[in-house]
Write a protein that holds these residues in place. Structure first.
Motif, PDB file in Angstrom:
ATOM      1  N   GLY A   1       0.868  -1.198  -0.002  1.00  0.00           N
ATOM      2  CA  GLY A   1       0.058  -0.147   0.049  1.00  0.00           C
ATOM      3  C   GLY A   1       0.818   1.330   0.043  1.00  0.00           C
ATOM      4  O   GLY A   1       0.373   2.517   0.008  1.00  0.00           O
ATOM      5  N   GLY A   2       2.265   1.149   0.086  1.00  0.00           N
ATOM      6  CA  GLY A   2       2.972   2.602   0.015  1.00  0.00           C
ATOM      7  C   GLY A   2       2.840   3.269   1.245  1.00  0.00           C
ATOM      8  O   GLY A   2       3.013   4.234   1.104  1.00  0.00           O
ATOM      9  N   MET A   3       2.561   2.503   2.471  1.00  0.00           N
ATOM     10  CA  MET A   3       2.299   3.350   3.535  1.00  0.00           C
ATOM     11  C   MET A   3       3.451   3.282   4.423  1.00  0.00           C
ATOM     12  O   MET A   3       3.407   4.051   5.552  1.00  0.00           O
ATOM     13  N   THR A   4       4.492   2.722   4.200  1.00  0.00           N
ATOM     14  CA  THR A   4       5.717   2.757   5.009  1.00  0.00           C
ATOM     15  C   THR A   4       6.342   4.117   5.758  1.00  0.00           C
ATOM     16  O   THR A   4       6.448   4.557   6.912  1.00  0.00           O
ATOM     17  N   PRO A   5       6.025   5.069   4.989  1.00  0.00           N
ATOM     18  CA  PRO A   5       6.693   6.540   5.440  1.00  0.00           C
ATOM     19  C   PRO A   5       5.946   7.051   6.164  1.00  0.00           C
ATOM     20  O   PRO A   5       6.335   8.093   6.986  1.00  0.00           O
ATOM     21  N   GLY A   6       4.733   6.835   6.673  1.00  0.00           N
ATOM     22  CA  GLY A   6       3.788   7.526   7.512  1.00  0.00           C
ATOM     23  C   GLY A   6       4.100   6.749   9.033  1.00  0.00           C
ATOM     24  O   GLY A   6       3.467   7.293   9.921  1.00  0.00           O
ATOM     25  N   TYR A   7       4.847   5.963   9.114  1.00  0.00           N
ATOM     26  CA  TYR A   7       5.269   5.417  10.550  1.00  0.00           C
ATOM     27  C   TYR A   7       6.536   5.792  10.853  1.00  0.00           C
ATOM     28  O   TYR A   7       7.449   6.205  10.317  1.00  0.00           O
ATOM     29  N   HIS A   8       6.835   6.110  12.207  1.00  0.00           N
ATOM     30  CA  HIS A   8       7.954   6.433  12.717  1.00  0.00           C
ATOM     31  C   HIS A   8       9.057   5.331  12.744  1.00  0.00           C
ATOM     32  O   HIS A   8      10.221   5.358  12.494  1.00  0.00           O
ATOM     33  N   LEU A   9       8.637   4.204  12.812  1.00  0.00           N
ATOM     34  CA  LEU A   9       9.466   2.999  12.401  1.00  0.00           C
ATOM     35  C   LEU A   9       8.695   1.793  11.725  1.00  0.00           C
ATOM     36  O   LEU A   9       7.552   1.561  12.041  1.00  0.00           O
ATOM     37  N   VAL A  10       9.492   1.100  10.914  1.00  0.00           N
ATOM     38  CA  VAL A  10       8.748  -0.063  10.285  1.00  0.00           C
ATOM     39  C   VAL A  10       9.327  -0.991  10.641  1.00  0.00           C
ATOM     40  O   VAL A  10      10.835  -1.265  10.401  1.00  0.00           O
ATOM     41  N   ILE A  11       8.753  -2.345  11.189  1.00  0.00           N
ATOM     42  CA  ILE A  11       9.359  -3.500  11.472  1.00  0.00           C
ATOM     43  C   ILE A  11       9.006  -4.483  10.627  1.00  0.00           C
ATOM     44  O   ILE A  11       7.639  -4.831  10.341  1.00  0.00           O
ATOM     45  N   VAL A  12       9.944  -5.576  10.088  1.00  0.00           N
ATOM     46  CA  VAL A  12       9.498  -6.359   9.260  1.00  0.00           C
ATOM     47  C   VAL A  12       9.686  -7.894   9.454  1.00  0.00           C
ATOM     48  O   VAL A  12      11.053  -7.989  10.223  1.00  0.00           O
ATOM     49  N   VAL A  13       8.757  -8.528   9.602  1.00  0.00           N
ATOM     50  CA  VAL A  13       9.087  -9.968  10.033  1.00  0.00           C
ATOM     51  C   VAL A  13       9.681 -10.595   8.885  1.00  0.00           C
ATOM     52  O   VAL A  13       8.648 -10.907   8.128  1.00  0.00           O
ATOM     53  N   ASP A  14      10.505 -11.220   8.741  1.00  0.00           N
ATOM     54  CA  ASP A  14      11.224 -11.647   7.578  1.00  0.00           C
ATOM     55  C   ASP A  14      11.726 -13.365   7.632  1.00  0.00           C
ATOM     56  O   ASP A  14      12.520 -13.677   8.622  1.00  0.00           O
ATOM     57  N   THR A  15      10.692 -14.145   6.990  1.00  0.00           N
ATOM     58  CA  THR A  15      10.971 -15.631   6.838  1.00  0.00           C
ATOM     59  C   THR A  15      10.704 -16.020   5.616  1.00  0.00           C
ATOM     60  O   THR A  15       9.865 -15.315   4.917  1.00  0.00           O
TER      61      THR A  15
ATOM     62  N   CYS B   1      14.435   9.919   3.732  1.00  0.00           N
ATOM     63  CA  CYS B   1      13.908  11.066   2.911  1.00  0.00           C
ATOM     64  C   CYS B   1      12.421  10.870   2.724  1.00  0.00           C
ATOM     65  O   CYS B   1      11.480  11.704   2.478  1.00  0.00           O
ATOM     66  N   ALA B   2      11.973   9.523   2.553  1.00  0.00           N
ATOM     67  CA  ALA B   2      10.661   9.237   2.151  1.00  0.00           C
ATOM     68  C   ALA B   2       9.570   9.730   3.516  1.00  0.00           C
ATOM     69  O   ALA B   2       8.715  10.192   3.244  1.00  0.00           O
ATOM     70  N   ARG B   3      10.378   9.691   4.631  1.00  0.00           N
ATOM     71  CA  ARG B   3       9.281  10.234   5.785  1.00  0.00           C
ATOM     72  C   ARG B   3       9.584  11.625   5.841  1.00  0.00           C
ATOM     73  O   ARG B   3       8.260  12.129   5.903  1.00  0.00           O
ATOM     74  N   LEU B   4      10.502  12.213   5.469  1.00  0.00           N
ATOM     75  CA  LEU B   4      10.443  13.524   5.328  1.00  0.00           C
ATOM     76  C   LEU B   4       9.299  14.158   4.256  1.00  0.00           C
ATOM     77  O   LEU B   4       8.497  15.190   4.701  1.00  0.00           O
ATOM     78  N   ARG B   5       9.366  13.406   3.107  1.00  0.00           N
ATOM     79  CA  ARG B   5       8.562  13.631   2.116  1.00  0.00           C
ATOM     80  C   ARG B   5       7.105  13.581   2.591  1.00  0.00           C
ATOM     81  O   ARG B   5       6.100  14.336   2.262  1.00  0.00           O
ATOM     82  N   HIS B   6       6.945  12.551   3.345  1.00  0.00           N
ATOM     83  CA  HIS B   6       5.308  12.254   3.702  1.00  0.00           C
ATOM     84  C   HIS B   6       4.962  13.501   4.733  1.00  0.00           C
ATOM     85  O   HIS B   6       3.859  13.922   4.553  1.00  0.00           O
ATOM     86  N   VAL B   7       5.964  13.976   5.260  1.00  0.00           N
ATOM     87  CA  VAL B   7       5.535  15.061   6.229  1.00  0.00           C
ATOM     88  C   VAL B   7       5.449  16.293   5.485  1.00  0.00           C
ATOM     89  O   VAL B   7       4.432  17.329   5.851  1.00  0.00           O
ATOM     90  N   LEU B   8       6.223  16.715   4.618  1.00  0.00           N
ATOM     91  CA  LEU B   8       6.379  18.019   3.904  1.00  0.00           C
ATOM     92  C   LEU B   8       5.471  17.976   2.461  1.00  0.00           C
ATOM     93  O   LEU B   8       5.204  19.270   2.197  1.00  0.00           O
TER      94      LEU B   8
END
Ligand code: ADP
Length: 358
Positions: A118-132, A228-235
Motif C-alpha cells: 500500500g506504499g504506507m511505510t513513510p507514515g510510520y516512525h518505524l517499520v518492523i518487518v518479520v522476515d521468513t 527522505c521518504a518520511r520527510l517527504r510524507h511530512v512535507l
C-alpha cells in the motif's frame, strides 16, 4: 505516541512478535481484525456490501461469504474499486478511532500485512518487518494451520516480494529459526529503541549523533532513502527536493554515523513552513545553529536535516560535494582526515572549497 508499522508476508510470524510487544505494553492495532469487524453481521459495512454486490454474498448464518464476495468483486478494476470504496473508509475510521484511544505515551503497533504493497511505510516512525523465507512460511502454514499449498502460493503471489519488503524495513526480524531468540530480540528492541524513541518524541528530546568516524556502512544509502521518504510524507509539496548529502552520501567513505539530509524549498517563507511541519511531526530544531537544522528522535538513527531555499548557495554545494569527492581519491582521503579531527567549521570550510567551481 510512537507509531510503529509491523508487516511481513503471510505466515512470517507476525503474531509471535505482536505477542511480545503486547506483553511489553504496546497497543496493537490489528488490520486484519478491523477488516473483519467492519463487515460483521449487523454492521453498516455489511449492509453496504449487500447493496452493492447482492444478497448472496451473505451465507445462511448471516455472515459474509468471502468467497462469494471475491467472485463478484475481483472480476475487474471497477468492481474491485467499488469494494474498496466501501471497506477502506470504514477500516480507516476504525483504525483512527483505536489509535485515538491509545494513551499519549503509547507505543502503537499497526499490524498490517499489506503495508509495503500500500506504499504506507513513510507514515510510520518505524517499520518492523518479520522476515521468513517464502518456503518456510509455506511449510508452516500448511503444517500448523492446515492451509492448502495452492491457496498459500496464490496469496503469496499477490503480496510484495521478500526483497521489496526488506527494503522498507528499519528493523528486520529474522523468524526463520526458533521463536525463543526472536522473542528475546523483540524485548531488547522495545527497551533499547522503541521506549526511548517514544520518550524522545513526546518530550522533544533530540538524538544528536556521535561525530566519531566509523567504517563506511553499505546500508547508509537505504537508511537515508527511507528517512527522505518520511520527510517527504511530512512535507509534501513544500519540499522541492530532499537529498542525502554530507559524508555518508559518499560511497565507500568512512564517516561519522550521522545521516545528513537536505530539504530544498522555494524561498524563505517556505523554510518557515517546512520548519513548522517538521517540528509538529517531532523533529527537533537545533537552536545552536544559525542555519535551520533539525535532529530526529530515533535513538538508533541519528539524522541532521537542514532546510535551504533554492537560491541559497549552500543548496548547490551540498549536492555537488558527494559527487566531486566520490570521484577524487585524494580528496576522499583528505576528507576522512578532516572528519576525524571533528572540527565542524574546518570541515564545512573544506567542503565549500572542494565543491566550488574553480
Ligand atoms: P502471520 O505473519 O501471517 O500472522 P503467524 O504469526 O500466524 O503468521 O505464523 C504462521 C504460523 O507459523 C503459525 O502457525 C505460527 O505458530 C508458526 N510460527 C511462527 N513463528 C514460528 C517459528 N519461529 N518457528 C516455527 N513456527 C512458527
Amino acid at each position: 505516541m510512537l507509531m510503529v508499522g509491523l508487516t511481513g508476508g503471510i505466515g512470517a510470524g507476525k503474531s509471535t512478535v505482536t505477542a511480545v510487544l503486547a506483553e511489553a505494553g504496546a497497543v496493537i492495532v490489528d488490520a486484519d481484525r478491523i477488516a473483519r469487524e467492519v463487515v460483521e453481521p449487523g454492521t453498516p459495512g455489511l449492509a453496504m456490501l449487500v447493496a452493492e454486490f447482492g444478497d448472496d454474498i451473505v451465507g445462511p448464518d448471516g455472515t459474509l461469504d468471502r468467497a462469494a464476495l471475491a467472485s463478484r468483486a475481483f472480476v475487474d478494476q471497477e468492481r474491485t474499486a467499488a469494494l474498496n470504496a466501501i471497506t477502506h473508509p470504514l477500516i480507516g475510521e476504525r483504525t483512527a478511532e483505536l489509535i485515538g484511544t491509545a494513551p499519549e505515551d503509547a507505543i502503537v503497533v499497526h499490524d498490517m500485512p499489506l503495508l509495503v504493497e500500500g506504499g504506507m511505510t513513510p507514515g510510520y516512525h518505524l517499520v518492523i518487518v518479520v522476515d521468513t523465507p517464502a518456503e518456510i512460511r509455506l511449510q508452516r502454514l500448511v503444517e500448523h494451520r492446515g492451509m492448502a499449498e495452492d491457496d498459500v502460493r496464490a496469496r503469496m503471489s499477490r503480496q510484495a516480494t521478500d526483497e521489496a519488503r526488506r527494503a522498507e524495513a528499519d528493523v528486520l526480524i529474522d523468524n526463520s529459526g526458533e521463536p525463543g531468540p526472536v522473542r528475546e530480540l523483540v524485548r531488547v528492541l522495545v527497551d533499547l529503541r522503541l521506549r526511548p524513541f517514544e520518550h524522545n518524541l513526546r518530550t522533544a528530546t533530540p538524538v544528536v549523533g556521535d561525530r566519531t568516524v566509523v567504517p563506511f556502512r553499505p546500508d547508509w544509502a537505504a537508511q537515508a532513502r527511507r528517512a527522505c521518504a518520511r520527510l517527504r510524507h511530512v512535507l509534501g509539496d513544500v519540499a522541492m527536493r530532499i537529498d542525502h548529502v554530507g559524508p555518508t552520501a559518499v560511497d565507500g567513505l568512512d564517516a561519522p554515523d550521522v545521516l545528513d539530509l537536505q530539504v530544498t524549498v522555494r524561498d524563505t517563507a517556505a523554510v518557515d513552513r517546512a520548519l513548522r511541519l517538521l517540528t509538529d511531526a517531532g523533529y527537533v530544531r537545533d537552536r545552536s545553529r544559525e542555519q535551520p537544522l533539525l535532529h530526529w528522535c530515533d535513538p538508533a538513527r541519528p539524522l541532521e536535516v537542514t532546510i535551504v531555499a533554492q537560491d541559497d548557495p549552500e543548496h548547490e554545494f551540498a549536492l555537488l560535494m558527494a559527487e566531486v569527492i566520490g570521484a577524487d581519491p585524494s580528496a576522499r582521503a583528505e576528507y576522512t582526515e578532516i572528519l576525524r579531527r571533528a572540527d565542524r567549521e574546518e570541515t564545512r570550510e573544506w567542503e565549500r572549497t572542494i565543491a566550488s567551481p574553480t
